[in-house]
Design an enzyme around this catalytic site. Structure first.
Site, mmCIF file in Angstrom:
data_model
loop_
_atom_site.group_PDB
_atom_site.id
_atom_site.type_symbol
_atom_site.label_atom_id
_atom_site.label_comp_id
_atom_site.label_asym_id
_atom_site.label_seq_id
_atom_site.Cartn_x
_atom_site.Cartn_y
_atom_site.Cartn_z
ATOM 1 N N LYS A 65 -13.012 -5.096 -2.536
ATOM 2 C CA LYS A 65 -13.917 -4.304 -2.063
ATOM 3 C C LYS A 65 -13.713 -2.665 -2.738
ATOM 4 O O LYS A 65 -12.637 -1.990 -2.201
ATOM 5 C CB LYS A 65 -14.163 -4.178 -0.622
ATOM 6 C CG LYS A 65 -15.413 -3.043 -0.044
ATOM 7 C CD LYS A 65 -15.304 -2.959 1.302
ATOM 8 C CE LYS A 65 -14.679 -1.640 1.559
ATOM 9 N NZ LYS A 65 -15.399 -0.388 0.981
ATOM 10 N N GLU A 96 -2.612 15.650 5.578
ATOM 11 C CA GLU A 96 -3.142 15.577 4.277
ATOM 12 C C GLU A 96 -4.542 15.902 4.153
ATOM 13 O O GLU A 96 -5.679 15.651 4.712
ATOM 14 C CB GLU A 96 -3.169 13.815 4.022
ATOM 15 C CG GLU A 96 -3.355 13.756 2.463
ATOM 16 C CD GLU A 96 -3.302 12.176 2.150
ATOM 17 O OE1 GLU A 96 -3.834 11.342 2.949
ATOM 18 O OE2 GLU A 96 -2.925 11.749 1.124
ATOM 19 N N CYS A 125 -2.740 10.538 -2.998
ATOM 20 C CA CYS A 125 -2.017 10.033 -1.948
ATOM 21 C C CYS A 125 -0.894 10.714 -2.318
ATOM 22 O O CYS A 125 0.010 11.147 -1.348
ATOM 23 C CB CYS A 125 -2.199 8.800 -1.665
ATOM 24 S SG CYS A 125 -1.820 7.788 -3.172
ATOM 25 N N GLU A 146 -0.933 0.955 1.025
ATOM 26 C CA GLU A 146 -0.521 2.174 0.441
ATOM 27 C C GLU A 146 -1.215 3.348 0.868
ATOM 28 O O GLU A 146 -2.518 3.445 0.469
ATOM 29 C CB GLU A 146 -0.590 2.035 -1.146
ATOM 30 C CG GLU A 146 0.202 2.816 -2.043
ATOM 31 C CD GLU A 146 -0.437 4.223 -2.603
ATOM 32 O OE1 GLU A 146 -0.359 5.270 -1.618
ATOM 33 O OE2 GLU A 146 -1.080 4.229 -3.440
#
Lengths: 292, 330, 485
Positions: free
Chosen positions: C187, C392, C295, C261
């Site tokens: 997906k 983040e 990331c 991840e």
């Protein structure tokens, strides 16, 4: 009982945390019977607070232990095996009591346990070579991947195999540089207690292996949810899918590395493979340009 | 001087600790020079080359390109440095420098012609008051392997013959063996011998080999009074490259931030196409800034580059691709 | 000599890459069992973040669609792919790799349009690494018995990928899975489905057996249905730590193997002896590459106090040369923020940074009127306590902190629940190795940053997830004998 017969000095075994033998902070202990239901000793009933203290001790020990050379860790584990040999009678007795083995069977189980420890001791300075990699990237860079210990690992020791199973879950965790909080089999804690006495008299730094006795329900949920624990081995929950799932869920809050509970307790006589080590290793990849 | 001091505290402290911007304490001897030059930030080869390559992907179109081509022509030091050079060859080259495209009077002249000292008089005579400078390679070019007094005589000879610019070579042997003071003193002496002529200091970066050395040589030459720093003689491979020029542009940028003094940069050798030249200009613009986008501050040492620039220029004005037959050889 | 300013500025004219090479259809179905089929859910729109133009209608897969896709994958696994010799699987992967190279420009343009990232990056980074990734794992397919993890596949892999590197993340997921003999249901993110759907066409073009690769589009619910599907043997997810934790909970007690991840807050540590000009490039590349939607972005700059002013001066000068704008312009360095939602998040955290007292700076830059844009931004005087030093941001926003000693640098760098990547800049070799040892991160870039290669394992420590993608280690995630590590 005749009035002149000598009265036993009954032992109350304590926890092993940070290289010390504290009583449970709760003050509670519980009765440990042998395989035939006869009283053997009292053991400390570890509390949630004891579990937290053990995490602190394991965290404090992590830097030093993981920072030792692999050769050094190997020597220390091998030395533990040597001390186990020295205490054969005590282990044989503990195995007879907790697992109901004959002296011959207990001796054999001890042999295998010591051999298992020696086997893992040898892995300390080889696992990097077997699981690491030089990576040929398409560019002017040096690139290498090496395994590093995950950190603090909570280990639920097997319920049945109280020494071989114990060694088989603890050794792979610590040999690579992790520190461990071990929840001994509640019904069969004596070999674990004896093992803690071996650790205390070996060269193993305090806090690397911490052993808690008592009910799992007191300590396992605390450790599974503890945000300063990095790994969780649920082997001791073999066959208990529901508890195992709940603990794995709790462990997800800080993404602990989880070794799931098997459907049944493993056959510890088989070749262990690398899984118990690699589950609690992280691969670090370092890049550096190559130039003049 | 000192009209544009901004901040670069590292080098500033570095200079201050070594005695301020007059460099006297830095340049006292080999040890003080080594301490200073080896205290400059290092250059990572892979990173510098990657940065240069990424600037090379900038795309320049239409009007900016036309402007860039004319600028590049104005920056060319049209060069002949051959044993077989004759007055006839130098006259032809000079004529070409003044009128690169005889068919198009809007085509600008080059910055200079670059010749050996014995050809300066011929070049000067041809160029007259055209504004095109005469640059002479002196100091026992290209190896620089001669006694200092001979190098100085070589320089004086060229200046007397009318050279506006002197392109000297540093003593790479001395530099590589750490005799920085000797290299420094030679540059100072040659600069003095230049009188009114401007001094370009050639490092022969192909022999210095590392970018750290290029950065150190840049600072050494700038402190010694060179007006330009120049990559190569054209006689050693590799000659000018984008990353070498990048490191030199960083050096002149940092030097001006410290001292207010602007130094020019000249890549020489190996720049053959308009595409190459534009990559250099992009780099000048992004690394040193547009103050350097001027023939006073950036030059191309080249011979064949000019004709490619002319062909591209014609293409832009006429829309038709030209061919070498339509441009003079020299 | 005084500095003389030239009168003519050296302006780069717009240099747009042509869109003519891509053919975006008005609507897309789901790719199940080798064919495009209609979804049962409602559809949603994917837009170009640089213009807000609607690009296409995308089908949303509901639970039944997910089930169909998993069934197709299971059939393909049992009947074809799981039994096919590795050498034959390899050839399909090689074919795919080659087609990706051949259609590279098309993929690059489409990715830039749908994602907003600059064509410079899709053309020079994303798509070449995608092709390389397929080539790399193609070669493994018939050599698995030498990998150390055996050669037994897991079965059906359910894979959920993010919007920041849409096709690259697809490659990281699909290439190793297929090489190992698994089939996949993947997906893509709801804001960036187009290159995955083009990849589906590439699978057709390569005559890949139906059901080996299934692409289902949709949002969170679709992903949840996929991850939770009982017939999925392997879950691979790249995305936020919050969703990663939810997935870890969802698979608890199952036999599903998982690779996660997740997020990061990487320290990029600059020592005073660093090659400063390259360090500045590394800082810029670390946080402004892909608009900071990375990331492993070097979002915390830790600079040694003795060079902090100098590094900042150099950094600001460099930032002033960054070109923000049309993703399809070859000169664009920073493209559009991927979505309005993400832009709002970046704005919110930046405003918090300012409110908490950090110094905010951006170079003067004109942002386009339509679309989602955020200028490259640096925050100075940031401390560990600031939210912008801990959370983040996933945008072009750098927090600058200082340190005095190597020990302090290590302590600050590791003081985060994340552990994906870290950078170190110093010319001293022994210090590099010391720092590389001490940093608790899965990737350490020393004197470089944001480098990726198919042979190089990538993945995190701590809350940045587990498992590795890339390299020999990347096989472990898709073989029975492999342990996430």
């Amino acid at each position: 009982m005749s009035p002149t017969a000598r009265v036993d000095v009954r032992k109350t075994y304590k926890l092993y945390v940070g290289g010390q033998f504290p009583r449970s902070e709760s003050g509670h202990s519980y009765v440990v019977d042998d395989a035939r239901g006869k009283f053997v000793a009292n053991a400390a009933l570890a509390s949630r607070k004891d579990a937290r203290d053990a995490v602190q001790a394991a965290r404090a020990a992590f830097g030093g232990w993981s920072g030792k050379t692999a050769y050094n860790r190997s020597q220390i584990l091998y030395r533990v095996a040597e001390v186990m040999e020295d205490r054969r009678p005590q282990f044989v007795e503990a195995l007879r009591q907790s697992e109901g083995l004959t002296p011959t069977q207990a001796g054999k189980a001890l042999d295998t346990s010591i051999d298992r420890l020696v086997w893992y001791a040898g892995w300390a300075d080889k696992i990097t070579q077997v699981t690491g990699n030089a990576n040929p990237v398409a560019g002017p860079f040096f690139n290498i991947s090496t395994p590093e210990p995950t950190g603090v690992v909570a280990v639920v020791a097997p319920q049945q195999s109280s020494l071989l199973g114990l060694i088989s879950v603890v050794a792979p965790v610590v040999v690579t540089g992790n520190t461990a909080i071990v929840l001994a089999s509640p019904e069969r804690p004596l070999p674990a207690v004896t093992f803690s006495e071996v650790l205390a008299t070996s060269d193993m730094p305090g806090g690397v292996v911490n052993i808690l006795t008592g009910k799992l329900s007191n300590t396992a949920p605390t450790l599974a949810a503890h945000m300063d624990v990095n790994g969780l081995d649920l082997t001791g929950y073999a066959g208990d899918a529901e508890q195992s799932r709940l603990l794995e869920e709790a462990a997800a809050d800080n993404l602990k590395r989880v070794l799931r509970a098997p459907d049944t307790e493993p056959d510890w006589s088989l070749d262990p493979g690398l899984e118990r080590m690699t589950t609690f290793l992280e691969t670090k990849t370092v890049w550096h340009p190559i130039g003049v | 001087m000192l009209d544009r001091v901004t901040s670069s505290p590292t080098i500033d402290n570095h200079l201050a600790s070594a005695g301020g911007a007059d460099f006297a304490d830095i340049t006292r001897n080999d040890d003080t020079l080594r301490r200073f030059l080896h205290g400059l930030p290092g250059v990572d080869q892979v990173g510098a080359e990657a940065r240069a390559a990424s600037l090379g992907t900038r795309s320049i179109k239409t009007t900016a390109k036309a402007w860039a081509i004319d600028l590049a022509i104005r920056m060319v030091d049209l060069t002949t440095l051959e044993g077989q050079d004759t007055p006839g060859k130098v006259r032809a080259l000079s004529a070409k420098a003044m009128h690169p495209d005889p068919a198009d009077p809007t085509c600008p002249a080059t910055a200079a012609v670059c010749v050996y000292p014995d050809m300066v008089a011929v070049a000067k005579q041809t160029l007259g008051t055209s504004g095109v400078h005469v640059a002479a390679v002196a100091t026992a070019f290209p190896s620089g392997r001669a006694a200092l007094d001979i190098k100085l005589a070589d320089t004086e000879d060229a200046v007397q013959a009318g050279a506006d610019e002197i392109d000297m070579v540093i003593d790479r042997g001395a530099f590589l063996s750490g005799r920085y003071k000797q290299v420094y003193d030679e540059i100072v002496a040659v600069r003095e011998a230049c009188g009114p002529a401007h001094l370009k200091v050639i490092f022969e970066t192909g022999e210095l080999q590392t970018y750290d050395n290029v950065r150190r040589a840049s600072w050494l030459a700038m402190m010694a009074g060179g007006h330009f720093i120049k990559t190569s003689t054209g006689k050693v491979q590799p000659a000018a490259t984008l990353p070498v020029t990048l490191v030199m542009l960083e050096a002149v940028r940092d030097f001006r931030e410290q001292t207010g003094q602007q130094i020019g940069v000249k890549p020489a050798g190996g720049i053959k196409t308009t595409k190459d030249a534009i990559k250099y200009l992009v780099m000048v613009n992004e690394i040193a800034g547009d103050d350097w986008l001027d023939p006073d501050w950036f030059r191309f040492g080249a011979s064949t580059l000019l004709n490619d620039l002319l062909m591209q220029r014609t293409k832009l004005t006429t829309g038709v691709y030209s061919g070498p037959d339509y441009f003079t050889l020299d | 000599m005084a500095a003389k300013k030239t009168s003519t500025a050296f302006e780069y004219a717009p240099a747009p890459e042509s869109r003519a090479i891509v053919d975006i259809k008005p609507s897309y179905g789901l790719f199940v069992n080798g064919e495009f089929v209609d979804g049962h859910g409602k559809s949603f729109k994917t837009i170009s973040p640089s213009t807000e133009e609607v690009l296409a209608e995308i089908a949303e897969a509901d639970e039944a669609d997910v089930d169909n896709a998993v069934k197709a994958a299971r059939r393909a696994y049992t009947r074809v792919w799981g039994r096919m010799p590795g050498s034959e699987r390899a050839k399909y992967l090689f074919r795919i790799a080659r087609i990706i190279q051949e259609r590279g420009r098309e993929l690059a343009v489409l990715e830039s349009i749908d994602n907003g990232k600059p064509i410079k990056e899709t053309r020079d980074v994303d798509i070449p690494i995608v092709a390389a990734h397929f080539f790399y794992y193609a070669g493994w397919a018939d050599k698995l018995e030498y990998s150390g993890y055996g050669s037994t596949p897991l079965g059906v892999a359910g894979q959920v990928i993010p919007w920041n590197f849409p096709l690259l993340m697809l490659a990281w997921k699909i290439a190793p899975a297929l090489a190992c003999g698994n089939t996949v249901v993947l997906k893509p993110a709801e804001t960036t489905p187009l290159t995955a759907l083009l990849f589906a066409e590439i699978c057709q073009q390569a005559d890949l057996p139906p059901g080996v690769v299934n692409i289902i589009t949709g949002a969170g619910a679709t992903g949840q249905a996929l991850v939770g599907h009982p017939d999925v043997d392997k879950v691979a997810f790249t995305g936020s730590t919050a969703v990663g934790k939810a997935i870890a909970k969802a698979v608890a007690g199952s036999h599903k193997k998982v690779t996660l991840e997740l997020g990061g807050k990487a320290a990029n540590i600059v020592f005073d002896d660093a090659p400063l000009d390259q360090a500045v490039e590394g800082i810029v590349n670390g946080i402004f590459f892909n608009q900071g939607h990375v990331c492993c972005a070097g979002s915390r700059l830790l600079v040694q106090e003795s060079v902090a002013d100098d590094v900042l001066a150099r950094l600001k000068r460099r930032m002033a040369t960054l070109r923000v704008g049309d993703p399809l312009d070859k000169n664009t360095d920073i493209g559009a923020i991927n979505s309005a939602e993400q832009l709002a998040k970046i704005r919110e955290l930046s405003d918090i940074g300012e409110a908490e007292g950090a110094g905010r700076w951006s170079p003067p830059c004109e942002l386009p009127k339509h679309g989602f844009w955020f200028p490259p931004t640096v925050f100075t005087n940031v401390t560990q306590a600031h939210r912008i030093a801990r959370e983040e941001i996933f945008g072009p926003v750098l927090s600058v902190l200082t340190f005095r000693t190597p020990a302090e640098a290590v302590e600050k760098a590791n003081n985060t629940p994340y552990g994906l990547s870290a950078g170190v800049w110093t010319d001293k070799g022994s210090r590099i190795l010391h720092m590389a040892n001490k940093l608790r991160a899965g990737v350490v870039w020393a004197n470089t940053f944001n480098k990726f290669d198919p042979t190089s394992p990538f993945g995190g420590y701590k809350e940045s997830g587990y498992g590795r993608e890339g390299g020999r280690h990347g096989l472990a995630a898709y073989l029975k004998g492999g342990v996430e590590q």
